[in-house]
Design an enzyme around this catalytic site. Sequence first.
Site, PDB file in Angstrom:
ATOM      1  N   CYS A 160      -0.463 -13.917   0.417  1.00 44.84           N
ATOM      2  CA  CYS A 160      -1.048 -15.254   0.272  1.00 44.84           C
ATOM      3  C   CYS A 160      -2.410 -15.395   0.932  1.00 44.84           C
ATOM      4  O   CYS A 160      -3.045 -16.444   0.832  1.00 44.84           O
ATOM      5  CB  CYS A 160      -0.082 -16.297   0.820  1.00 44.84           C
ATOM      6  SG  CYS A 160       1.572 -16.139   0.125  1.00 44.84           S
ATOM      7  N   HIS A 300      -3.256 -23.853   5.794  1.00 45.57           N
ATOM      8  CA  HIS A 300      -2.384 -23.049   4.929  1.00 45.57           C
ATOM      9  C   HIS A 300      -1.165 -23.878   4.522  1.00 45.57           C
ATOM     10  O   HIS A 300      -0.806 -23.908   3.353  1.00 45.57           O
ATOM     11  CB  HIS A 300      -1.963 -21.781   5.670  1.00 45.57           C
ATOM     12  CG  HIS A 300      -1.198 -20.822   4.823  1.00 45.57           C
ATOM     13  ND1 HIS A 300      -1.700 -20.306   3.653  1.00 45.57           N
ATOM     14  CD2 HIS A 300       0.044 -20.283   4.985  1.00 45.57           C
ATOM     15  CE1 HIS A 300      -0.800 -19.484   3.112  1.00 45.57           C
ATOM     16  NE2 HIS A 300       0.262 -19.453   3.903  1.00 45.57           N
ATOM     17  N   GLU A 311       1.065 -23.235  12.670  1.00 35.78           N
ATOM     18  CA  GLU A 311      -0.358 -23.357  12.352  1.00 35.78           C
ATOM     19  C   GLU A 311      -0.996 -24.523  13.093  1.00 35.78           C
ATOM     20  O   GLU A 311      -2.138 -24.419  13.563  1.00 35.78           O
ATOM     21  CB  GLU A 311      -0.567 -23.510  10.850  1.00 35.78           C
ATOM     22  CG  GLU A 311      -2.036 -23.546  10.469  1.00 35.78           C
ATOM     23  CD  GLU A 311      -2.272 -23.732   8.985  1.00 35.78           C
ATOM     24  OE1 GLU A 311      -3.448 -23.634   8.565  1.00 35.78           O
ATOM     25  OE2 GLU A 311      -1.301 -23.988   8.244  1.00 35.78           O
ATOM     26  N   PHE A 393       2.451 -12.887   3.816  1.00 37.13           N
ATOM     27  CA  PHE A 393       3.502 -11.938   4.162  1.00 37.13           C
ATOM     28  C   PHE A 393       2.869 -10.611   4.573  1.00 37.13           C
ATOM     29  O   PHE A 393       1.894 -10.161   3.971  1.00 37.13           O
ATOM     30  CB  PHE A 393       4.424 -11.695   2.967  1.00 37.13           C
ATOM     31  CG  PHE A 393       5.458 -12.770   2.738  1.00 37.13           C
ATOM     32  CD1 PHE A 393       5.489 -13.917   3.503  1.00 37.13           C
ATOM     33  CD2 PHE A 393       6.416 -12.609   1.754  1.00 37.13           C
ATOM     34  CE1 PHE A 393       6.442 -14.898   3.288  1.00 37.13           C
ATOM     35  CE2 PHE A 393       7.384 -13.585   1.522  1.00 37.13           C
ATOM     36  CZ  PHE A 393       7.389 -14.737   2.287  1.00 37.13           C
TER      37      PHE A 393
END
Length: 405
Positions: A160, A300, A311, A393
Amino acid sequence: MTEVVVTGLGATTPLGGDVASTWEQLTAGKSGVGALDQEWAAELSTRIAAQLAQEPGEKIPRVRMRRLDRSEQVALIAAQEAWNDAAHGDDVDHERLGVCFGSGIGGAITLLEQDDILEAKGPRRVSPHTVPMLMPNGPAAVVGLEMGAQAGVHAPTSACATSAEAIAWAADMIRAGRADIVVAGGAEAVIHALPLAGFGSMRALSTRNDEPERASRPWDTGRDGFVMGEGAGALVLERADYARARGARIYAKVAGSGLTSDGFDMVQPHPECAGGIRAMRFALQQAGLTGSDVGHVNAHATSTPVGDMAEVHGIREAIGSHPILTGTKSMTGHLLGAAGAVESIASILAIHYGIIPPTLNLESPESDLDLDVASGEARKVELNAVMNNSFGFGGHNAALLFTRP
């Protein structure tokens, strides 16, 4: 350090078939998430996704469509729009033109469909275009061939974080003197039973099947996973003096980037966002800015129980508690390898127009969400610097910092 600027934008997303329509829907707070009506979706635990608002066949001739995987189709559409938006003439030096364009998963739909044909009809019926359609560098190669790029065609694959890394590497190509222009971005189109079943088995996806538009809800206590989306985003990056010499419109400057890795877990983010913090700090350092200069973060924010708040902690540590946050995946779903590029476009347009798109479905914020989130409706504010985060990932972290030109 060589100055790098953005002169062209292109996209096809669950909100629109181009940048203008996508931006209009983003700022209006519209959701692109809906129910899947395909037969194969009936037995899945997750039966929702953010599908394209406009099918590629409306822009690509039928004969060419058959020779391109869906991920390659959307890459081509986004890149063509970005190139036209940058308004280059016929005098481009193709030896100074590069491409850096990624896909997190690549041609999975082609692989699965051709395997079905192999099993049902035998090897003679498998398409001769199978390999070029399924290879992970397919989108980059298609864009490179379309543009006649000869300075290098690169295809980063980092889940991602893919297209955010592509933009960072593209800027580095220009700074290193290897290119004057680079088309950068990413594409993803894997809304299919197997990827959905795989993510579902990991319990990574939302199962709010009865309320698709309310399923992606970053930072909300009711979040239960991300919503898969599809699409592509493309940016034309140029050496600033080159762009100014030709009188190009400049949207923003690629002021800094940070790329790090967690070294922690294959799928779980670091609980304190350690790698993300370093990525954000690297981006600030490269730009010669401090956290106080950043007015907005396009986070994100995938709507997963663990990642969202990690985050927030990272943003607070690396930048501070002052920037206005937004989570545009609440509208687009998670475009996987295309997410960083599409969200970079949203970040750049936030600077360009002075508008921050809202975060949808933030109805019950986490108790320790002590940062300002633009929720419900768009926020008008003058911005000089915007950060865009993408994590993937494998522990990939990418932070991009855009500033006024």
